[in-house]
Design an enzyme around this catalytic site. Sequence first.
Site, mmCIF file in Angstrom:
data_model
loop_
_atom_site.group_PDB
_atom_site.id
_atom_site.type_symbol
_atom_site.label_atom_id
_atom_site.label_comp_id
_atom_site.label_asym_id
_atom_site.label_seq_id
_atom_site.Cartn_x
_atom_site.Cartn_y
_atom_site.Cartn_z
ATOM 1 N N GLU A 97 0.830 -1.197 0.000
ATOM 2 C CA GLU A 97 0.000 0.000 0.000
ATOM 3 C C GLU A 97 0.873 1.259 0.000
ATOM 4 O OE1 GLU A 97 -3.460 -1.755 3.009
ATOM 5 O OE2 GLU A 97 -2.257 -0.018 3.554
ATOM 6 N N CYS A 116 3.287 8.544 1.476
ATOM 7 C CA CYS A 116 3.649 7.599 2.542
ATOM 8 C C CYS A 116 3.953 6.259 1.886
ATOM 9 C CB CYS A 116 2.493 7.479 3.537
ATOM 10 S SG CYS A 116 2.794 6.311 4.879
ATOM 11 N N CYS A 123 5.203 -6.984 7.677
ATOM 12 C CA CYS A 123 6.094 -6.377 8.668
ATOM 13 C C CYS A 123 6.493 -7.417 9.708
ATOM 14 C CB CYS A 123 5.397 -5.198 9.354
ATOM 15 S SG CYS A 123 6.443 -4.322 10.548
ATOM 16 N N CYS A 127 3.179 -5.170 15.560
ATOM 17 C CA CYS A 127 2.502 -4.313 16.542
ATOM 18 C C CYS A 127 1.034 -4.694 16.658
ATOM 19 C CB CYS A 127 2.634 -2.842 16.146
ATOM 20 S SG CYS A 127 4.337 -2.251 16.186
ATOM 21 N N CYS A 130 -1.685 -2.616 14.663
ATOM 22 C CA CYS A 130 -1.421 -2.319 13.259
ATOM 23 C C CYS A 130 -1.914 -3.454 12.371
ATOM 24 C CB CYS A 130 0.084 -2.118 13.054
ATOM 25 S SG CYS A 130 0.559 -1.838 11.342
ATOM 26 N N CYS A 355 -2.225 1.951 8.215
ATOM 27 C CA CYS A 355 -1.268 1.029 7.609
ATOM 28 C C CYS A 355 -1.829 -0.385 7.522
ATOM 29 C CB CYS A 355 0.026 1.042 8.423
ATOM 30 S SG CYS A 355 1.310 0.019 7.707
#
Length: 366
Positions: A97, A116, A123, A127, A130, A355
Amino acid sequence: MRDSPHKENLSNLTFDQLVEFVRGLSEPASGASDLWKWIYRRFETDFGLMNGIRPSLIEKLERFAEITTIEPLEERVSADSLTRKVLFRLADGKTIETALMFFKNQGSGRDRRTICVSSQVGCPVGCAFCATGQQGFERNLSPGEIVAQVLYFLRLMERETAPDEANPQRRLTNVVFMGMGEPLANYDNVRRSITILNSPKGLNMGIRQITLSTSGMAPEILKLAQDDVQCQLALSLHAANDELRRRLVPLARKYPVGELMPVCREYSGKTGRHVYIEYALFDQVNDSPKDADELIELLGKGGFPVNLIPCNETSANGFHPPSLDTARAFQKRLISGGVRAMLRVSRGADIGAGCGQLKSRWLESR
């Protein structure tokens, strides 16, 4: 030079590396300057359309080189037209994205257009709040795949009218590494992409125009300073004590705040640049007066500017943004304690601009 099944991806090369590649084709180095301008000032990907470059070089480029392109799969535009989110498919079918955000001038002297970018597919940090963190990690992005996100939106800005018709400036003002992935876990490729963005022969983006956000990889923060990477640094902190931060950011188990903050101070001392603190506010999680007081004690007075960001809603994880009154009270308490604090407005909530949200919804629909 014989044909080879492997083509050199020019999008992964710095300018100096491109010069060496062109020389390796037995062509004058001046051809690299012309080629660089076509890629990074005219945003062209088709060698055949690059007028003014020696025909012999064009013929060799078509045989031995390629330029990264990414395919838009889905696009969403917020109701206020100020945020645009695009889901891209990469050459291997994986998806990332990228977002374009428009900020109207509120006394800063100019409007801002910020892209961004993502630095990884998925990832590795994970987290809790997220959406990308819940997708797991697949692979790093190449420098070319990172820069291709920027070039896509630059082409878009060239074609379309700016949201603020009274000031139709289309120039990109900022790039932030705050999309999918932990940039410092892809250090070499991110560093090279920043070098490409910095190049005065191309996009010519300066230190203040590029911000890299990390969840806190302490050794790589010091490496940024050692290598003098030309960008600003932001730390995604989200909590001032280790117990809470470990719940929110699993990397805190490896790098506790007592180790992380001295590293950030050392980075500032070596580079002469602030480290900006990103603090996402979560309702009844990290938004109490006690949380604010702990943050004041951790940061001290004046050294670390803080950006407070009410979180975006993500599905099925139980995190919600606080009320505006709560967010303002948190900001006021920080300022009273001597900490510079800005309350940022969440962008694109109506299109899932947080995100990983667009990719999550796309995956769920398949």
